[in-house]
Every structure is written in structure tokens, then in C-alpha cells.
Design an enzyme around this catalytic site. Structure first.
Site, PDB file in Angstrom:
ATOM      1  N   SER A 158       0.807  -1.227   0.000  1.00  0.00           N
ATOM      2  CA  SER A 158       0.000   0.000   0.000  1.00  0.00           C
ATOM      3  C   SER A 158       0.837   1.272   0.000  1.00  0.00           C
ATOM      4  O   SER A 158       1.912   1.334   0.606  1.00  0.00           O
ATOM      5  CB  SER A 158      -0.876  -0.011   1.263  1.00  0.00           C
ATOM      6  OG  SER A 158      -1.424   1.255   1.494  1.00  0.00           O
ATOM      7  N   GLU A 160       0.152   3.621   1.751  1.00  0.00           N
ATOM      8  CA  GLU A 160       0.218   4.049   3.160  1.00  0.00           C
ATOM      9  C   GLU A 160       1.633   3.856   3.710  1.00  0.00           C
ATOM     10  O   GLU A 160       2.004   4.474   4.704  1.00  0.00           O
ATOM     11  CB  GLU A 160      -0.753   3.223   4.008  1.00  0.00           C
ATOM     12  CG  GLU A 160      -2.153   3.780   4.090  1.00  0.00           C
ATOM     13  CD  GLU A 160      -2.248   5.075   4.881  1.00  0.00           C
ATOM     14  OE1 GLU A 160      -1.895   5.072   6.075  1.00  0.00           O
ATOM     15  OE2 GLU A 160      -2.670   6.087   4.305  1.00  0.00           O
ATOM     16  N   TYR A 182      -1.509   0.272  10.679  1.00  0.00           N
ATOM     17  CA  TYR A 182      -1.788  -0.390   9.395  1.00  0.00           C
ATOM     18  C   TYR A 182      -0.594  -0.220   8.450  1.00  0.00           C
ATOM     19  O   TYR A 182      -0.118  -1.194   7.848  1.00  0.00           O
ATOM     20  CB  TYR A 182      -3.057   0.208   8.765  1.00  0.00           C
ATOM     21  CG  TYR A 182      -3.267  -0.198   7.322  1.00  0.00           C
ATOM     22  CD1 TYR A 182      -3.882  -1.400   6.993  1.00  0.00           C
ATOM     23  CD2 TYR A 182      -2.836   0.635   6.270  1.00  0.00           C
ATOM     24  CE1 TYR A 182      -4.066  -1.771   5.657  1.00  0.00           C
ATOM     25  CE2 TYR A 182      -3.014   0.263   4.940  1.00  0.00           C
ATOM     26  CZ  TYR A 182      -3.628  -0.935   4.642  1.00  0.00           C
ATOM     27  OH  TYR A 182      -3.801  -1.301   3.322  1.00  0.00           O
TER      28      TYR A 182
HETATM   29  P1  NAP Z   1     -11.382  -4.904   1.880  1.00  0.00           P
HETATM   30  O1  NAP Z   1     -12.533  -4.567   0.998  1.00  0.00           O
HETATM   31  O2  NAP Z   1     -11.351  -4.365   3.263  1.00  0.00           O
HETATM   32  O3  NAP Z   1     -11.288  -6.509   1.954  1.00  0.00           O
HETATM   33  C1  NAP Z   1     -10.461  -7.160   2.888  1.00  0.00           C
HETATM   34  C2  NAP Z   1     -10.632  -8.658   2.756  1.00  0.00           C
HETATM   35  O4  NAP Z   1      -9.777  -9.322   3.704  1.00  0.00           O
HETATM   36  C3  NAP Z   1     -12.056  -9.164   3.052  1.00  0.00           C
HETATM   37  O5  NAP Z   1     -12.366 -10.166   2.108  1.00  0.00           O
HETATM   38  C4  NAP Z   1     -11.918  -9.773   4.439  1.00  0.00           C
HETATM   39  O6  NAP Z   1     -12.830 -10.806   4.698  1.00  0.00           O
HETATM   40  C5  NAP Z   1     -10.521 -10.356   4.340  1.00  0.00           C
HETATM   41  N1  NAP Z   1      -9.923 -10.686   5.650  1.00  0.00           N
HETATM   42  C6  NAP Z   1      -9.693  -9.838   6.667  1.00  0.00           C
HETATM   43  N2  NAP Z   1      -9.108 -10.504   7.679  1.00  0.00           N
HETATM   44  C7  NAP Z   1      -8.960 -11.803   7.288  1.00  0.00           C
HETATM   45  C8  NAP Z   1      -8.422 -12.978   7.884  1.00  0.00           C
HETATM   46  N3  NAP Z   1      -7.910 -12.978   9.114  1.00  0.00           N
HETATM   47  N4  NAP Z   1      -8.418 -14.135   7.184  1.00  0.00           N
HETATM   48  C9  NAP Z   1      -8.943 -14.179   5.942  1.00  0.00           C
HETATM   49  N5  NAP Z   1      -9.484 -13.093   5.325  1.00  0.00           N
HETATM   50  C10 NAP Z   1      -9.486 -11.922   5.988  1.00  0.00           C
HETATM   51  O7  NAP Z   1     -10.003  -4.471   1.175  1.00  0.00           O
HETATM   52  P2  NAP Z   1      -9.729  -4.058  -0.350  1.00  0.00           P
HETATM   53  O8  NAP Z   1      -9.988  -2.613  -0.522  1.00  0.00           O
HETATM   54  O9  NAP Z   1     -10.358  -5.045  -1.242  1.00  0.00           O
HETATM   55  O10 NAP Z   1      -8.139  -4.222  -0.397  1.00  0.00           O
HETATM   56  C11 NAP Z   1      -7.539  -5.469  -0.702  1.00  0.00           C
HETATM   57  C12 NAP Z   1      -6.120  -5.469  -0.162  1.00  0.00           C
HETATM   58  O11 NAP Z   1      -5.375  -4.423  -0.770  1.00  0.00           O
HETATM   59  C13 NAP Z   1      -5.993  -5.256   1.343  1.00  0.00           C
HETATM   60  O12 NAP Z   1      -4.893  -6.011   1.788  1.00  0.00           O
HETATM   61  C14 NAP Z   1      -5.686  -3.782   1.461  1.00  0.00           C
HETATM   62  O13 NAP Z   1      -4.997  -3.515   2.673  1.00  0.00           O
HETATM   63  C15 NAP Z   1      -4.819  -3.563   0.227  1.00  0.00           C
HETATM   64  N6  NAP Z   1      -4.824  -2.237  -0.353  1.00  0.00           N
HETATM   65  C16 NAP Z   1      -6.007  -1.644  -0.666  1.00  0.00           C
HETATM   66  C17 NAP Z   1      -6.000  -0.394  -1.273  1.00  0.00           C
HETATM   67  C18 NAP Z   1      -7.294   0.289  -1.647  1.00  0.00           C
HETATM   68  O14 NAP Z   1      -7.252   1.506  -1.915  1.00  0.00           O
HETATM   69  N7  NAP Z   1      -8.410  -0.429  -1.734  1.00  0.00           N
HETATM   70  C19 NAP Z   1      -4.774   0.248  -1.554  1.00  0.00           C
HETATM   71  C20 NAP Z   1      -3.600  -0.420  -1.234  1.00  0.00           C
HETATM   72  C21 NAP Z   1      -3.630  -1.651  -0.650  1.00  0.00           C
HETATM   73  P3  NAP Z   1     -14.236 -10.579   5.466  1.00  0.00           P
HETATM   74  O15 NAP Z   1     -15.241 -10.326   4.390  1.00  0.00           O
HETATM   75  O16 NAP Z   1     -14.414 -11.884   6.158  1.00  0.00           O
HETATM   76  O17 NAP Z   1     -14.061  -9.426   6.399  1.00  0.00           O
HETATM   77  O1  G4F Z   2     -10.563   6.588   2.518  1.00  0.00           O
HETATM   78  P1  G4F Z   2      -9.607   6.522   3.622  1.00  0.00           P
HETATM   79  O2  G4F Z   2     -10.082   5.950   4.904  1.00  0.00           O
HETATM   80  O3  G4F Z   2      -8.333   5.772   3.042  1.00  0.00           O
HETATM   81  P2  G4F Z   2      -6.793   5.693   3.501  1.00  0.00           P
HETATM   82  O4  G4F Z   2      -6.604   5.958   4.931  1.00  0.00           O
HETATM   83  O5  G4F Z   2      -6.015   6.526   2.543  1.00  0.00           O
HETATM   84  O6  G4F Z   2      -6.488   4.137   3.261  1.00  0.00           O
HETATM   85  C1  G4F Z   2      -6.948   3.464   2.099  1.00  0.00           C
HETATM   86  O7  G4F Z   2      -5.989   3.560   1.085  1.00  0.00           O
HETATM   87  C2  G4F Z   2      -4.736   2.910   1.395  1.00  0.00           C
HETATM   88  C3  G4F Z   2      -3.805   3.135   0.200  1.00  0.00           C
HETATM   89  O8  G4F Z   2      -3.089   4.340   0.403  1.00  0.00           O
HETATM   90  C4  G4F Z   2      -5.000   1.439   1.637  1.00  0.00           C
HETATM   91  F1  G4F Z   2      -3.829   0.795   1.865  1.00  0.00           F
HETATM   92  C5  G4F Z   2      -5.943   1.277   2.810  1.00  0.00           C
HETATM   93  O9  G4F Z   2      -6.239  -0.110   2.996  1.00  0.00           O
HETATM   94  C6  G4F Z   2      -7.236   2.018   2.490  1.00  0.00           C
HETATM   95  O10 G4F Z   2      -7.856   1.348   1.405  1.00  0.00           O
HETATM   96  O11 G4F Z   2      -9.066   8.008   3.957  1.00  0.00           O
HETATM   97  C7  G4F Z   2      -8.498   8.853   2.982  1.00  0.00           C
HETATM   98  C8  G4F Z   2      -8.267  10.253   3.564  1.00  0.00           C
HETATM   99  C9  G4F Z   2      -7.509  10.259   4.895  1.00  0.00           C
HETATM  100  O12 G4F Z   2      -6.514  11.255   4.845  1.00  0.00           O
HETATM  101  C10 G4F Z   2      -8.553  10.646   5.919  1.00  0.00           C
HETATM  102  O13 G4F Z   2      -8.059  11.383   7.046  1.00  0.00           O
HETATM  103  O14 G4F Z   2      -9.529  10.831   3.844  1.00  0.00           O
HETATM  104  C11 G4F Z   2      -9.461  11.510   5.080  1.00  0.00           C
HETATM  105  N1  G4F Z   2     -10.813  11.634   5.623  1.00  0.00           N
HETATM  106  C12 G4F Z   2     -11.449  12.826   5.883  1.00  0.00           C
HETATM  107  N2  G4F Z   2     -12.649  12.595   6.417  1.00  0.00           N
HETATM  108  C13 G4F Z   2     -11.632  10.638   5.981  1.00  0.00           C
HETATM  109  C14 G4F Z   2     -12.784  11.239   6.489  1.00  0.00           C
HETATM  110  N3  G4F Z   2     -11.489   9.298   5.919  1.00  0.00           N
HETATM  111  C15 G4F Z   2     -12.535   8.517   6.357  1.00  0.00           C
HETATM  112  N4  G4F Z   2     -12.423   7.190   6.266  1.00  0.00           N
HETATM  113  N5  G4F Z   2     -13.688   9.080   6.864  1.00  0.00           N
HETATM  114  C16 G4F Z   2     -13.862  10.430   6.951  1.00  0.00           C
HETATM  115  O15 G4F Z   2     -14.892  10.914   7.420  1.00  0.00           O
END
Ligand code: NAP
Ligand code: G4F
Length: 368
Positions: A158, A160, A182
């Protein structure tokens, strides 16, 4: 969902050769055409898992998703794939379940997407986040090493990890400074992936993905919170939307584009790491403006500031440079930020309208 079948017990077990000695030479697995490939996806019920499963099925893969046991089915995002997708039970907290899953499924590729992925929760549950998001990677890599070191492994890293950024834009060479439990856990998972590649010669890659969203994004993430909030306010279901830091900036793309990059990474002859991003950053404020404008509203009249939503340590600005992905993988995003947010608002409006129609059409006895 009933058509989805568990893979355990339905497939013959693969031959297990045992773990090779560190650094031992191994002939690389001859890479088979797509029709015969099997992918195991952890986190299949999540946003990315569902898009990746669709994409791999289209490529002709046999796709098996790993789910953890729960008392209710979390299949909302994959229900439409029933009959095409196999499921197997396993948990990143349980090493034996991962080994058993790999033995039973016999994958050619493993996509490790499962994680506790919501940043604010990582301050409330730092140990659990470390277990799932950090140590879970070690468990999965160990399982791969023991069961079949020829498996190609993708780790969902990520942006992050860049946290308090050392350079703008961020590339594969930018040093990490994570700002949340995280981010720290993901940084551990990233380096463990690199380490298993270097120590054991695994074909293990780390995709450093910047934020990516879709109508399937969890409702707690800021993009979906804003699009759902705008839809509810437009339909008279709410009047205001409390938000945190509106000045934070992210490089947001479309999840459907990003899962294609995951697959491309695993098709390369040499395993290496890639940044995946659009190269354009926007603020949360702009996100709100676009979301509310889509339903003819002014965000300034509805978005309120709630200091409780500010984070103990913020990532102020993320901007990715995906030049390497563009040149080596031939990858580029196809959906602009405005198109993405409008797509999400439209989907939320449609969902709420359907729910309202259903409530109106439901028999009076079913109403509270
Ligand atoms: P998400 O919607 O939160 O999905 C997370 C998945 O992980 C769900 O299927 C959840 O299952 C499963 N999980 C959590 N804990 C587990 C465990 N102990 N054993 C087995 N499964 C488990 O996340 P996403 O947005 O699809 O992201 C996918 C991956 O990419 C994550 O690793 C996230 O950190 C990473 N990532 C995401 C972004 C982004 O912007 N979306 C960016 C960078 C990296 P349940 O349904 O059972 O909860
Ligand atoms: O949407 P967010 O919660 O995503 P964040 O923290 O960037 O993390 C997501 O992206 C990562 C990749 O860079 C992934 F690895 C991670 O798993 C996840 O998918 O927040 C984005 C921004 C933050 O700066 C937060 O402070 O939005 C700001 N924000 C402002 N108001 C808020 C809010 N975030 C959330 N969730 N809720 C608010 O009300």
C-alpha cells in the site's frame, strides 16, 4: 451462493516436495497457458477480491477464493459469481488452514489481498492489525514455500507505507515512513515479500497500490462515505455528512483498473515490485464537491466537520509515479477521478432508490 462449492476434499492433493534449503537452486516452474491456471485469492469477499475474481475468470482461470468462517455470509460482492467461483475456508491467523488450502487447491498463482484494511481501526486494534496485515503475510509465504515454491505470489502492499512522504511523487525507490499501525504492518509485509524472493527465490511480488475505489468500496472509506452521503441527502434520507480532514490529498483510481495491474505483475518473467497510481492527486474537499455536484447539491451546505474523525497521525498527501508499471507492464488507468466519483454516486443513488421502492412496495404487515 449455494452454487459456490468448497474446494476442500473435492480435489486430489498435490505432491508435496518439502521446503527447499535457503538459496537452493530450483528449476522454475514451466509457465502454463491461462486456460490451465488456477488462482487462489485471499480476501475474495473484499472490494479488490471481487474485481480480481471477475477479471481472472474472464482470462479463463479456475478461481478459488479463501474465506474465513463467520456466522453470516459476507458474499455481497461475489454473489453474482456463484457457480463460476470455488470457495475454500482459511484464515490468515491460522497457518495450518493456509497450508491445507494450498495443498487442496494447487494454485499456480496466489493473490494475498486479505487484511484488516481500514486505517483508523488499526489504532484501536493495533495487535490484531499486525496479526492479519503483517504476520498474515509471513504465514502465507511460509505456506507457499512449504507446499509449492513454484507458486507465483502477489502481496497487496500500500501507498500508506510512504506515509510522511520523503519525495513527491512516490516511486518504487521512495523510502517508507508509515504513519499508522496499518502502514507499519503493510511495510513489514512488503519487506517480508522482498525477503522471501531474495532468500528462497520465490516468484513473490509486492504491488504498491495507491487508493483505488469503486461502487463496491466499503462504506467507511472516505470516497464511498462521500458518494453514499451525497446520494442519501439528495433523496431526503439525511441532511448532513460529518467528515474529518478535508485537506488530505490522495491519488485515487478505479479498482477495476488496479486488479489488472496485479495480474500483469505476476505474468512477468522476473518478480519485482511496482507502484500503481494515476499520477494525479485530489483533496477530500474536491471529492466532496464532485460527489455533491453530481446530485445537484453544494457540499458546503451539507458537509460538517467532526474533529473526532481526525487521525492521531495523518498522511497528508500521496501522489504516485507509475512510470515503471507503464513501461514494463504496459499498464495505465482508464477511469478519471471525476468519472470514478460520478460512477459511485450514481450507483449509490440507484441502490437507495431501489431500497425505497422496495419499502413502498412491501406489504403493510412487513413494515415496523
Ligand atoms: P477490503 O474490501 O477491506 O477486503 C479485505 C478482505 O480481507 C475481506 O475479504 C476480508 O474478509 C478479508 N480478511 C480480513 N481478515 C482476514 C483474515 N484474518 N483471514 C482471511 N481473510 C481476511 O479491502 P480491499 O480494498 O479489497 O483491499 C484489498 C487489499 O489491498 C488489502 O490487503 C488492502 O490492505 C490492500 N490495499 C487496498 C487499497 C485500496 O485503496 N483499496 C490500496 C492499497 C492496498 P471478510 O469479508 O471476512 O471481512
Ligand atoms: O478513505 P480513507 O479511509 O483511506 P486511507 O486511509 O487513505 O487508506 C486506504 O488507502 C490505502 C492506500 O493508500 C490502503 F492501503 C488502505 O487499505 C485504504 O484502502 O481516507 C483517505 C483520507 C484520509 O486522509 C482521511 O483522514 O480521507 C481523510 N478523511 C477525511 N474525512 C476521511 C474522512 N477518511 C474517512 N475514512 N472518513 C472520513 O470521514
Amino acid at each position: 451462493m449455494s452454487q459456490m462449492r468448497g474446494a476442500r476434499g473435492q480435489r486430489g492433493r498435490r505432491t508435496i516436495t518439502g521446503p527447499p534449503a535457503p538459496g537452493a537452486d530450483r528449476a522454475p516452474r514451466s509457465y502454463t497457458p491461462a486456460m490451465t491456471k488456477t488462482a487462489l485469492i485471499t480476501g475474495i469477499t473484499g472490494q479488490d477480491g471481487s474485481y480480481l475474481a471477475e477479471f481472472l475468470l474472464e482470462q479463463g482461470y479456475r478461481v478459488v477464493g479463501m474465506t474465513r468462517r463467520s456466522s453470516t455470509l459476507a458474499d455481497e460482492r461475489i454473489a453474482h459469481l456463484a457457480g463460476r467461483l470455488e470457495l475454500i475456508e482459511g484464515d490468515l491467523l491460522d497457518q495450518a488452514s493456509l497450508v491445507a488450502a494450498l495443498r487442496d487447491v494447487g494454485p499456480t498463482e496466489v493473490y494475498n489481498l486479505a487484511a484488516q484494511s481500514f486505517v483508523p481501526t488499526s489504532w484501536n486494534q493495533p495487535v490484531l492489525t499486525g496479526e492479519f496485515t503483517g504476520l498474515g503475510v509471513t504465514r502465507m509465504l511460509e505456506a507457499v514455500r512449504q507446499v509449492d515454491p513454484g507458486i507465483r505470489f502477489y502481496q497487496a502492499s500500500s501507498s500508506e507505507m510512504f506515509g510522511k512522504v520523503r519525495q513527491v511523487p512516490q516511486t518504487e525507490l521512495t523510502p517508507f515512513h508509515p504513519r499508522s499501525p496499518y502502514g507499519v504492518a503493510k511495510t513489514y509485509g512488503h519487506f517480508l515479500t522482498v525477503n522471501y524472493r531474495e532468500s528462497y527465490g520465490l516468484h513473490a511480488v509486492s504491488g504498491i497500490l495507491f487508493n483505488h475505489e469503486s461502487p463496491r468500496r466499503g462504506i467507511e472509506f472516505v470516497s464511498r462515505k462521500a458518494t453514499d452521503g451525497a446520494a442519501r441527502i439528495a433523496l431526503g434520507l439525511a441532511t448532513e455528512l460529518p467528515m474529518g480532514n478535508l485537506d488530505a490529498e490522495r491519488d485515487w483510481g478505479f479498482a477495476g483498473d488496479y486488479v489488472r495491474a496485479m495480474w500483469l505483475m505476476l505474468q512477468q518473467a522476473e518478480a519485482s515490485d511496482f507502484v500503481i497510481a494515476t499520477g494525479v492527486a485530489h483533496s477530500v474537499r474536491e471529492l466532496c464537491r464532485i460527489a455533491f455536484e453530481r446530485v445537484g447539491l453544494d457540499y458546503q451546505r451539507h458537509v460538517t466537520l467532526d474533529p473526532r474523525l481526525h487521525r492521531p497521525a495523518e498522511v497528508d498527501h500521496l501522489l504516485g509515479d507509475a512510470t515503471r508499471a507503464r513501461t514494463v507492464l504496459g499498464w495505465q488507468p482508464t477511469v478519471t477521478f471525476t468519472e470514478l466519483i460520478e460512477m459511485m454516486v450514481d450507483a449509490d443513488v440507484e441502490r437507495h432508490e431501489a431500497r425505497l421502492r422496495g419499502a413502498r412496495e412491501a406489504p403493510a404487515t412487513s413494515r415496523p
